[in-house]
Scaffold this active site. Structure first.
Site, short mmCIF file in Angstrom:
data_model
loop_
_atom_site.label_atom_id
_atom_site.label_comp_id
_atom_site.label_asym_id
_atom_site.label_seq_id
_atom_site.Cartn_x
_atom_site.Cartn_y
_atom_site.Cartn_z
N HIS A 131 6.14 5.21 13.56
CA HIS A 131 6.58 6.09 12.46
C HIS A 131 5.45 6.50 11.54
CE1 HIS A 131 6.17 3.21 9.14
NE2 HIS A 131 6.38 2.33 10.08
N ARG A 139 2.53 8.26 9.62
CA ARG A 139 2.23 9.66 9.37
C ARG A 139 1.11 10.18 10.26
NH1 ARG A 139 3.58 12.58 4.47
NH2 ARG A 139 4.90 10.89 3.77
N GLU A 195 -1.95 5.14 3.03
CA GLU A 195 -1.92 3.72 2.63
C GLU A 195 -3.30 3.12 2.36
OE1 GLU A 195 -0.13 4.98 5.11
OE2 GLU A 195 1.96 4.55 4.63
N GLU A 243 -0.62 -8.97 -1.16
CA GLU A 243 -1.20 -8.42 0.08
C GLU A 243 -2.42 -7.55 -0.26
OE1 GLU A 243 1.37 -7.10 3.71
OE2 GLU A 243 0.41 -5.28 2.99
N HIS A 291 12.93 5.40 13.85
CA HIS A 291 12.77 5.60 12.40
C HIS A 291 13.50 6.88 11.98
CE1 HIS A 291 10.61 5.99 8.54
NE2 HIS A 291 10.30 4.72 8.68
N ASP A 313 0.79 -1.23 0.00
CA ASP A 313 0.00 0.00 0.00
C ASP A 313 0.82 1.28 0.00
OD1 ASP A 313 1.16 -0.03 2.48
OD2 ASP A 313 -0.62 -0.76 3.52
N1 UDP Z 1 11.65 -3.63 11.07
C1 UDP Z 1 13.03 -3.84 11.03
N2 UDP Z 1 13.84 -2.99 11.74
C2 UDP Z 1 13.35 -1.98 12.49
C3 UDP Z 1 11.96 -1.77 12.51
C4 UDP Z 1 11.13 -2.61 11.79
O1 UDP Z 1 13.51 -4.77 10.39
O2 UDP Z 1 14.15 -1.27 13.10
C5 UDP Z 1 10.80 -4.50 10.24
C6 UDP Z 1 9.70 -5.21 10.98
O3 UDP Z 1 10.11 -6.49 11.38
C7 UDP Z 1 8.59 -5.29 9.94
C8 UDP Z 1 8.86 -4.12 9.04
O4 UDP Z 1 10.16 -3.66 9.31
O5 UDP Z 1 8.69 -6.45 9.16
C9 UDP Z 1 7.84 -3.06 9.30
O6 UDP Z 1 8.14 -1.96 8.56
P1 UDP Z 1 7.36 -0.61 8.75
O7 UDP Z 1 6.92 -0.50 10.16
O8 UDP Z 1 8.26 0.42 8.18
O9 UDP Z 1 6.14 -0.72 7.76
P2 UDP Z 1 4.69 -1.31 7.92
O10 UDP Z 1 4.82 -2.74 8.32
O11 UDP Z 1 3.94 -0.49 8.91
O12 UDP Z 1 4.13 -1.18 6.54
#
Ligand code: UDP
Length: 386
Positions: A221, A223, A144, A130, A254, A108
């Site tokens: 992190h 928005r 998203e 997904e 982040h 997304d």
């Molecule tokens: N993650 C990581 N290192 C970090 C923080 C998160 O590897 O310091 C991984 C976490 O395991 C997950 C993904 O990043 O798989 C999540 O990414 P993010 O939160 O950026 O995006 P979202 O999942 O909300 O789309």
């Protein structure tokens, strides 16, 4: 209305362009890229928009993803509109020369939407990994939720992680024969990485140093959390750890300046608060494994948590992953920091919930999703050949 059958006749799906731009997209597409590369008649072209750069790089290394094209769209303080415009424009040149039969996009992000629109406008079949997540609120997560809805409108192949996701798509009149329930490939990646790699010495040191504490792992992190919501949540967490000497907070911060600045202001130099750079996947999973409790606004973390048997307080008003709530691994905090304070304190006093999730079955996947997706694409491709 066009069906997959119509598309099959015009496309052999033998040249597949896989597009990603952010950390979660790389994590979730890596196992698919690797499965597609095993199929003899398929040519896979890997394109990164680099919507994230520094965050993305360690993930490309760990998953051994080699990009064929890098659109390098990242600039300081970019807006979603700028990312969208630049990605579509640069990708269009590649579509012109490479002429793929299929574009695969994941999730997304703005990159996902750009890839789907660019493909659609060139009448290339778009496959959405997904597909079917819905929060029900177009402003949360932002942008998203709208991105994923728009991608559903232009995609032809919808790879849904769960039957709930499939239901969401059916409600929006996506034809049944275009939806495939495959599970989420994040579980494939998680298992593969845990099997293959050891955590770094530096993260082992953090875990050794905090052995006597209940560790809270924080990620935030999004928005829509920026500003007051994030400030108040960080203050609640600071106070909780300050007041309970047997707890600590581990926070990979982040790189977004909105997160960095608030974190410095509220959490710098606090006792038992460990502010880390964003972690690579191996180290992040290691901290997760050693956490007492996770507090997060991340989508991927909600999907990973059941596999780690770790409870998550979700720092959001809603979740497009209700399966996490239904299986018991997650609780929604909502927008009220007092609820976060209460949930932290209740679960500190009584460990019932935390202990109850240790053996939860993961509703998002079984580690075989990428193979399923590759097999579906292979079957579609060979039926087009006949
Ligand atoms: N993650 C990581 N290192 C970090 C923080 C998160 O590897 O310091 C991984 C976490 O395991 C997950 C993904 O990043 O798989 C999540 O990414 P993010 O939160 O950026 O995006 P979202 O999942 O909300 O789309």
């Amino acid at each position: 209305m066009e069906t997959i059958g119509d598309r099959r006749k015009t496309s052999q799906h033998s040249k597949i362009l896989v597009l990603f731009g952010t950390r979660p997209e790389a994590i979730k597409l890596a196992p698919i890229i690797s499965e597609l590369k095993k199929i003899p008649n398929f040519q896979t072209i890997v394109v990164s928009s680099s919507q994230h750069t520094d965050l993305l790089k360690p993930f490309l290394e760990i998953f051994e993803i080699k990009t064929d094209f890098d659109l390098e769209v990242m600039t300081a303080n970019q807006t979603p509109n700028q990312v969208l415009a630049r990605t579509i424009e640069s990708l269009d040149n590649i579509l012109e020369t490479e002429k793929p039969d299929l574009i695969l996009v994941q999730g997304d992000t703005t990159t996902t939407l750009a890839g789907a629109l660019a493909g659609f406008n060139r009448q290339i079949v778009v496959g959405h990994i997904e597909a079917g997540l819905r929060s029900g609120d177009i402003n949360s997560p932002f942008p998203e939720e709208m991105n994923r809805r728009m991608v559903s409108r232009v995609a032809t192949l919808h790879f849904a992680a769960t039957v709930e996701n499939r239901q969401n798509l059916l409600k929006e009149y996506i034809p049944e024969n275009q939806i495939f329930v495959t599970g989420n490939t994040i579980i494939d990646s998680l298992r593969q990485i845990r099997r293959k790699y050891m955590p770094s010495q530096s993260i082992q040191n953090v875990i050794n140093q905090t052995n006597s504490f209940k560790r809270i792992l924080l990620t935030t992190h999004r928005r829509e959390s920026f500003g007051t919501a994030m400030r108040e949540n960080l203050e609640v967490l600071r106070k909780f750890v300050e007041d309970r000497k047997d707890t600590c907070l581990i926070f990979p911060v982040h790189l977004n300046p909105n997160v960095q600045n608030l974190t410095k202001e509220i959490l710098a130099d606090c006792e038992r608060v460990f502010l880390l750079k964003p972690l690579d996947y191996v180290d992040f999973l290691y901290v997760m494994e050693n956490a007492w409790l996770i507090v997060s606004d991340s989508g991927g973390v909600q999907e990973e948590a059941p596999s780690m048997g770790k409870p998550v307080l979700v720092l959001r008003e809603n979740t497009e992953r209700p399966e996490a709530i239904m299986c018991g691994i997650a609780k929604l905090v909502g927008g009220n920091p007092r609820v976060l304070a209460q949930l932290l304190s209740d679960n500190y006093l009584a460990q019932t919930w935390i202990n109850s999730v240790k053996q939860v079955q993961n509703p998002f996947g079984d580690g075989k999703s990428a193979k399923r997706i590759a097999n579906i694409l292979k079957a579609i491709s060979s039926s087009g050949n006949t």
